[in-house]
Design a protein around this motif. Structure first.
Motif, PDB file in Angstrom:
ATOM      1  N   GLN A   1      13.294   6.329  -0.987  1.00  0.00           N
ATOM      2  CA  GLN A   1      14.540   6.621  -0.460  1.00  0.00           C
ATOM      3  C   GLN A   1      15.785   5.463  -0.923  1.00  0.00           C
ATOM      4  O   GLN A   1      15.287   4.430  -1.782  1.00  0.00           O
ATOM      5  N   PRO A   2      16.953   5.777  -0.871  1.00  0.00           N
ATOM      6  CA  PRO A   2      18.123   5.016  -1.662  1.00  0.00           C
ATOM      7  C   PRO A   2      18.246   3.581  -1.253  1.00  0.00           C
ATOM      8  O   PRO A   2      18.416   2.660  -2.219  1.00  0.00           O
ATOM      9  N   SER A   3      17.691   3.450  -0.103  1.00  0.00           N
ATOM     10  CA  SER A   3      17.787   2.036   0.246  1.00  0.00           C
ATOM     11  C   SER A   3      16.717   0.997  -0.080  1.00  0.00           C
ATOM     12  O   SER A   3      16.853  -0.107   0.028  1.00  0.00           O
ATOM     13  N   PHE A   4      15.781   1.639  -0.722  1.00  0.00           N
ATOM     14  CA  PHE A   4      14.566   0.980  -1.353  1.00  0.00           C
ATOM     15  C   PHE A   4      14.866   0.022  -2.168  1.00  0.00           C
ATOM     16  O   PHE A   4      14.228  -0.831  -2.388  1.00  0.00           O
TER      17      PHE A   4
ATOM     18  N   PRO B   1      12.190  -8.983  -3.264  1.00  0.00           N
ATOM     19  CA  PRO B   1      11.090  -9.346  -4.206  1.00  0.00           C
ATOM     20  C   PRO B   1       9.837  -9.551  -3.261  1.00  0.00           C
ATOM     21  O   PRO B   1       8.865  -8.725  -3.207  1.00  0.00           O
ATOM     22  N   SER B   2      10.113 -10.269  -2.071  1.00  0.00           N
ATOM     23  CA  SER B   2       9.072 -10.352  -1.185  1.00  0.00           C
ATOM     24  C   SER B   2       8.679  -9.198  -0.582  1.00  0.00           C
ATOM     25  O   SER B   2       7.611  -8.783   0.028  1.00  0.00           O
ATOM     26  N   GLN B   3       9.780  -8.413  -0.215  1.00  0.00           N
ATOM     27  CA  GLN B   3       9.637  -7.115   0.711  1.00  0.00           C
ATOM     28  C   GLN B   3       8.882  -6.061  -0.049  1.00  0.00           C
ATOM     29  O   GLN B   3       8.077  -5.335   0.042  1.00  0.00           O
ATOM     30  N   ARG B   4       9.245  -6.086  -1.379  1.00  0.00           N
ATOM     31  CA  ARG B   4       8.474  -5.192  -2.473  1.00  0.00           C
ATOM     32  C   ARG B   4       7.107  -5.424  -2.554  1.00  0.00           C
ATOM     33  O   ARG B   4       6.132  -4.726  -2.540  1.00  0.00           O
TER      34      ARG B   4
ATOM     35  N   PHE C   1      10.294  -4.245  10.922  1.00  0.00           N
ATOM     36  CA  PHE C   1      11.246  -5.130  11.688  1.00  0.00           C
ATOM     37  C   PHE C   1      11.930  -5.947  10.684  1.00  0.00           C
ATOM     38  O   PHE C   1      13.078  -6.411  10.720  1.00  0.00           O
ATOM     39  N   ASP C   2      11.033  -6.602   9.261  1.00  0.00           N
ATOM     40  CA  ASP C   2      11.871  -7.114   8.645  1.00  0.00           C
ATOM     41  C   ASP C   2      12.995  -6.881   7.747  1.00  0.00           C
ATOM     42  O   ASP C   2      14.063  -7.242   7.620  1.00  0.00           O
ATOM     43  N   VAL C   3      12.679  -5.443   7.397  1.00  0.00           N
ATOM     44  CA  VAL C   3      13.831  -4.827   6.726  1.00  0.00           C
ATOM     45  C   VAL C   3      15.150  -4.364   7.845  1.00  0.00           C
ATOM     46  O   VAL C   3      16.087  -4.558   7.151  1.00  0.00           O
ATOM     47  N   VAL C   4      14.667  -4.186   8.984  1.00  0.00           N
ATOM     48  CA  VAL C   4      15.954  -3.788   9.786  1.00  0.00           C
ATOM     49  C   VAL C   4      16.597  -4.888  10.682  1.00  0.00           C
ATOM     50  O   VAL C   4      17.918  -4.933  10.681  1.00  0.00           O
ATOM     51  N   VAL C   5      15.781  -5.923  10.859  1.00  0.00           N
ATOM     52  CA  VAL C   5      16.205  -6.905  11.798  1.00  0.00           C
ATOM     53  C   VAL C   5      16.089  -8.449  10.999  1.00  0.00           C
ATOM     54  O   VAL C   5      17.097  -9.158  11.038  1.00  0.00           O
TER      55      VAL C   5
ATOM     56  N   SER D   1      10.141  -9.875  12.506  1.00  0.00           N
ATOM     57  CA  SER D   1       8.977  -9.342  11.891  1.00  0.00           C
ATOM     58  C   SER D   1       7.962 -10.105  12.399  1.00  0.00           C
ATOM     59  O   SER D   1       6.981  -9.504  12.394  1.00  0.00           O
ATOM     60  N   TRP D   2       7.793 -11.348  12.475  1.00  0.00           N
ATOM     61  CA  TRP D   2       6.616 -12.119  12.546  1.00  0.00           C
ATOM     62  C   TRP D   2       6.496 -11.970  14.070  1.00  0.00           C
ATOM     63  O   TRP D   2       5.227 -11.567  14.477  1.00  0.00           O
ATOM     64  N   VAL D   3       7.220 -11.999  15.208  1.00  0.00           N
ATOM     65  CA  VAL D   3       7.083 -11.495  16.649  1.00  0.00           C
ATOM     66  C   VAL D   3       6.485 -10.314  16.628  1.00  0.00           C
ATOM     67  O   VAL D   3       5.495 -10.545  17.632  1.00  0.00           O
TER      68      VAL D   3
END
Length: 169
Positions: free
Chosen positions: A56-59, A64-67, A130-134, A139-141
């Protein structure tokens, strides 16, 4: 290594069934296969979702931590698929060698391990989205809430039902 096959009644259920050891092993193997089918379908859908994300283009906008998190999820997905398929491989290799009870026990162990892996995968995927979107806190919740639901429905409820069934038998 396959579990020991020394106890002929190890997989016996106290459920009033009149079946031979081989009939019980066949029935139990069919039950393991049905459960594997359900698990594999869900795992395949999650794996497809994860693999599609990288294209996906948004990738490219992931930090770095998300990757790293994404690669952990892909690894968990692959590992859960391998563990869930292991009983099928063992069955093929031991086919016609009168090792069905050992195969069933191995299938049970793999199924339990795969459920743990899929639990981690589900929590991870939801947390990742959740981490990517919000963002981080959501993400933790979301991950914690899902982990609690999984623990309740996949562990606590079955253990309570087993305890209740043991008291009534």
């Amino acid at each position: 290594m396959l579990p020991s096959d020394t106890d002929a009644t190890a997989d016996a259920q106290i459920d009033g069934r009149s079946e031979t050891r081989d009939e019980r092993a066949d029935r139990n193997w069919n039950e393991v296969l049905q459960e594997l089918r359900v698990l594999q379908t869900g795992t395949q859908i999650l794996t497809g979702f994860l693999l599609a994300l990288a294209f996906q283009p948004s990738f490219a906008g992931l930090g770095p931590s998300q990757r790293v998190g994404y690669l952990v999820l892909v690894s968990l997905s692959a590992l859960s698929a391998v563990v869930a398929l292991a009983p099928v491989s063992v069955h093929r290799i031991l086919f016609a060698r009168r090792a069905k009870p050992a195969t069933v026990r191995f299938g049970h162990l793999c199924m339990m391990a795969a459920l743990v892996l899929v639990s981690a995968l589900l929590v991870g995927v939801v947390s990742f989205v959740f981490d990517v979107v919000v963002g981080g806190a959501a993400s933790w919740v979301s991950g914690l809430c899902l982990a609690l639901v999984i623990t309740a429905l996949w562990v606590v409820v079955p253990l309570l039902a087993r305890r209740r069934s043991e008291r009534t038998s």
